[in-house]
Design an enzyme around this catalytic site. Structure first.
Site: not given
Length: 353
Positions: A237, A22, A16, A25, A285, A190, A311
């Site tokens: 949920d 940025c 990139c 990443c 999750d 996701q 996560c």
């Protein structure tokens, strides 16, 4: 500690033009070996701090075609992400980590929206039926109709402004197993299709021949709908629109086992051990905060198999320690990489009592 500073022999050229400026990443300079070691190290470090001994499986790469959702900020004529270690906006022309349909079109469209209503944040989700665009702004008194012509010209499946519908030319949907799910406005999915499929495959493998499964923090049902192809499912949920979307998908999908979908705040009102009697397995999750309250109830239950998806390695490690103290054994732990070149990693842990 996980080390993101490799030796010169394991570096690669960033893909990139904005790398280093940025805020996203930050790992594009890593070669594959250092990259995988860093991601696995995030997991190993978190487990060590929680005094959990476990083998971390090799990293599963699940970037697929790229991220199918992204939020771009619009300030003045600039559209993009925040600069590294800064609150200053970086104006971008394209983002190579997004799916092809969003790479250059998302920044351009965000600018057009900003030119119409002023400073705002624009969330894009690329669905199977087109773009779902959710616009947020602090400006008061803006009517959704201001954006209708733009939404029509762009052919968006749906656009909303501060939660109010601007236009829905067709329902934004995603295929999940044999089911088709209509996404709620701003609903969570996701980041990559490949990650959803990889995580679901690991969950199903961990469940084995279970015939009755509870899927907690189920969202719109990426796991529940696939599990229901072979087992009865109780899904819960706190998000009402997600539960409604899951229930609708169940009604319109043939061949599924029974699915009970309920709205329930599992942070404040976790399933008690008596409510888990009859379940062969439980899947959870949760958001990044983890599932501490629910995990403590699971540790007191007699459920044989628990599949934990996370996560956030630190809260996963905390919840793992609770399960182990309650008599579970962590059988396998697999890291899944969907956020390419970022310091984030997904996890799937299979626990047996």
């Amino acid at each position: 500690m996980a080390d993101s500073n490799p030796g010169p022999e394991d570096r690669t050229e960033p893909i990139c033009a904005y790398f280093g400026t940025c805020g996203g990443c930050s790992l594009q300079h890593l070669g594959l070996l250092s990259y995988a070691a860093y991601k696995r190290g995030l997991v190993a470090d978190a487990l060590a701090r929680a005094h959990v001994a476990a083998e971390v499986a090799p990293l599963r790469i699940a970037h697929g075609e790229g991220r199918r959702r992204a939020t771009l900020h619009v300030r003045g004529k600039a559209a993009g992400y925040m600069k590294a270690r800064s609150h200053e906006l970086l104006d971008i022309e394209a983002c190579p980590i997004l799916v092809p349909t969003l790479q250059s079109s998302a920044p351009a469209l965000a600018r057009q929206i900003g030119a119409t209503i002023g400073d705002c944040d624009v969330a894009f989700t690329a669905t199977d039926t087109g773009l779902d665009i959710s616009v947020r702004t602090d400006k008061r008194g803006l009517k959704p109709e201001r954006l209708t012509p733009l939404a029509q010209r762009q052919g968006a499946a749906r656009m909303s402004l501060n939660g109010e519908l601007v236009l829905e030319s067709r329902s934004p949907t995603l295929n999940m197993g044999t089911a088709q799910v209509g996404l709620p406005a701003g609903g969570f999915v996701q980041a990559t299709k490949s990650a959803e499929e990889t995580l679901a495959a690991l969950v199903l493998d961990g469940l084995g021949s279970a015939k009755s499964v509870a899927d907690l923090f189920c969202g719109v049902g990426p796991f529940a709908l696939r599990i229901a192809e072979r087992a009865r499912v109780f899904a819960a949920d706190a998000d009402k629109p997600s539960i409604a979307a899951l229930a609708a998908a169940v009604r319109h999908t043939k061949g599924l086992k029974p699915v009970e979908a309920v709205t329930r705040d599992l942070f404040r009102n976790p399933l008690a051990p008596t409510e888990m009697v009859g379940f062969d397995a439980v899947v959870f999750d949760p958001p990044r905060a983890g599932a501490e309250a629910q995990t403590r109830e699971l540790a007191r239950s007699k459920v044989r198999t628990v599949v934990a998806v996370s996560c956030e390695p630190r809260t996963f490690a905390r919840d793992t320690a609770i399960l182990i103290a309650g008599g579970y054994r962590l059988e396998t732990l697999t890291p899944v990489d969907q956020f390419a070149w970022s310091p984030h990693v997904e996890l799937v842990g299979i626990f047996r009592r």
